[in-house]
Write a protein that holds these residues in place. Structure first.
Motif, PDB file in Angstrom:
ATOM      1  N   THR A 104     -57.655 -42.473  74.705  1.00  0.00           N
ATOM      2  CA  THR A 104     -57.138 -43.822  74.469  1.00  0.00           C
ATOM      3  C   THR A 104     -56.697 -43.985  73.019  1.00  0.00           C
ATOM      4  N   THR A 105     -57.520 -43.525  72.108  1.00  0.00           N
ATOM      5  CA  THR A 105     -57.200 -43.632  70.681  1.00  0.00           C
ATOM      6  C   THR A 105     -55.965 -42.811  70.335  1.00  0.00           C
ATOM      7  N   LEU A 106     -55.838 -41.632  70.962  1.00  0.00           N
ATOM      8  CA  LEU A 106     -54.654 -40.799  70.726  1.00  0.00           C
ATOM      9  C   LEU A 106     -53.395 -41.507  71.210  1.00  0.00           C
ATOM     10  N   TYR A 117     -50.219 -42.509  68.930  1.00  0.00           N
ATOM     11  CA  TYR A 117     -48.857 -42.107  69.289  1.00  0.00           C
ATOM     12  C   TYR A 117     -47.931 -43.319  69.330  1.00  0.00           C
ATOM     13  N   SER A 118     -48.413 -44.396  69.907  1.00  0.00           N
ATOM     14  CA  SER A 118     -47.605 -45.606  70.021  1.00  0.00           C
ATOM     15  C   SER A 118     -47.224 -46.152  68.647  1.00  0.00           C
ATOM     16  N   SER A 170     -49.295 -48.138  56.646  1.00  0.00           N
ATOM     17  CA  SER A 170     -50.719 -48.421  56.585  1.00  0.00           C
ATOM     18  C   SER A 170     -51.330 -48.460  57.982  1.00  0.00           C
ATOM     19  N   VAL A 171     -50.642 -49.079  58.917  1.00  0.00           N
ATOM     20  CA  VAL A 171     -51.138 -49.143  60.298  1.00  0.00           C
ATOM     21  C   VAL A 171     -51.236 -47.748  60.888  1.00  0.00           C
ATOM     22  N   VAL A 172     -50.226 -46.924  60.652  1.00  0.00           N
ATOM     23  CA  VAL A 172     -50.240 -45.552  61.179  1.00  0.00           C
ATOM     24  C   VAL A 172     -51.401 -44.772  60.582  1.00  0.00           C
ATOM     25  N   LYS A 173     -51.587 -44.879  59.267  1.00  0.00           N
ATOM     26  CA  LYS A 173     -52.688 -44.166  58.609  1.00  0.00           C
ATOM     27  C   LYS A 173     -54.042 -44.627  59.148  1.00  0.00           C
ATOM     28  N   THR A 174     -54.185 -45.935  59.373  1.00  0.00           N
ATOM     29  CA  THR A 174     -55.434 -46.486  59.882  1.00  0.00           C
ATOM     30  C   THR A 174     -55.763 -45.909  61.255  1.00  0.00           C
ATOM     31  N   PHE A 175     -54.773 -45.868  62.147  1.00  0.00           N
ATOM     32  CA  PHE A 175     -55.038 -45.368  63.493  1.00  0.00           C
ATOM     33  C   PHE A 175     -55.242 -43.856  63.502  1.00  0.00           C
ATOM     34  N   ILE A 176     -54.625 -43.145  62.582  1.00  0.00           N
ATOM     35  CA  ILE A 176     -54.885 -41.704  62.483  1.00  0.00           C
ATOM     36  C   ILE A 176     -56.329 -41.472  62.037  1.00  0.00           C
ATOM     37  N   LYS A 222     -47.586 -36.248  65.294  1.00  0.00           N
ATOM     38  CA  LYS A 222     -48.108 -36.249  66.664  1.00  0.00           C
ATOM     39  C   LYS A 222     -48.524 -34.848  67.091  1.00  0.00           C
ATOM     40  N   SER A 223     -47.761 -33.852  66.693  1.00  0.00           N
ATOM     41  CA  SER A 223     -48.095 -32.466  67.025  1.00  0.00           C
ATOM     42  C   SER A 223     -49.415 -32.057  66.380  1.00  0.00           C
ATOM     43  N   ASN A 224     -49.624 -32.443  65.130  1.00  0.00           N
ATOM     44  CA  ASN A 224     -50.871 -32.110  64.438  1.00  0.00           C
ATOM     45  C   ASN A 224     -52.069 -32.780  65.107  1.00  0.00           C
TER      46      ASN A 224
END
Length: 95
Positions: A56-58, A62-63, A26-32, A83-85
Motif C-alpha cells: 500500500t505504501t509503495l 508511486y502515485s 517534499s511530499v515525494v521525499k516524505t512518502f519515500i 520508482k525502480s530503486n
C-alpha cells in the motif's frame, strides 16, 4: 537585478513555481521515507499484514512520484529511476 518590467514579472513567476515545486518534492521525499521505514519494519519481522502495508505504501509513493512527473517537477526519467530503486529494494527484501 532585473531592469525591464517583463524580467521582474518573470522573476516573480520563477519564485512562485520554485515554491510550488518544493512542496511537491517534499511530499515525494516524505512518502519515500515512510516507505523505507515500512520496508525496514517488514524486513525485521515479515508477516502478511506488514506485506500488505508495504504494498500500500509503495503504491502511494508511486502515485506521488507520478503526479510530480506529470506536474513537471521531476523529469520522467528521474521519476522512473526513483520508482525502480524503490521496487528493487522491495524485491531484495521479499526474497
Amino acid at each position: 537585478m532585473a531592469n525591464t518590467k517583463s524580467a521582474i514579472k518573470r522573476i516573480k513567476t520563477i519564485e512562485r513555481n520554485r515554491i510550488h515545486n518544493c512542496a511537491y518534492k517534499s511530499v515525494v521525499k516524505t512518502f519515500i521515507k515512510k516507505y523505507l521505514k515500512v520496508l525496514a519494519d517488514y524486513n525485521n519481522e515479515p508477516n502478511s499484514t506488514k506485506l500488505n502495508n508495504l504494498e500500500t505504501t509503495l503504491g502511494i509513493a508511486y502515485s506521488k512520484i507520478d503526479k510530480a512527473v506529470k506536474r513537471g517537477v521531476f523529469h520522467s526519467n528521474k521519476g522512473a529511476r526513483i520508482k525502480s530503486n524503490l521496487a528493487f529494494k522491495a524485491n531484495t527484501v521479499k526474497k
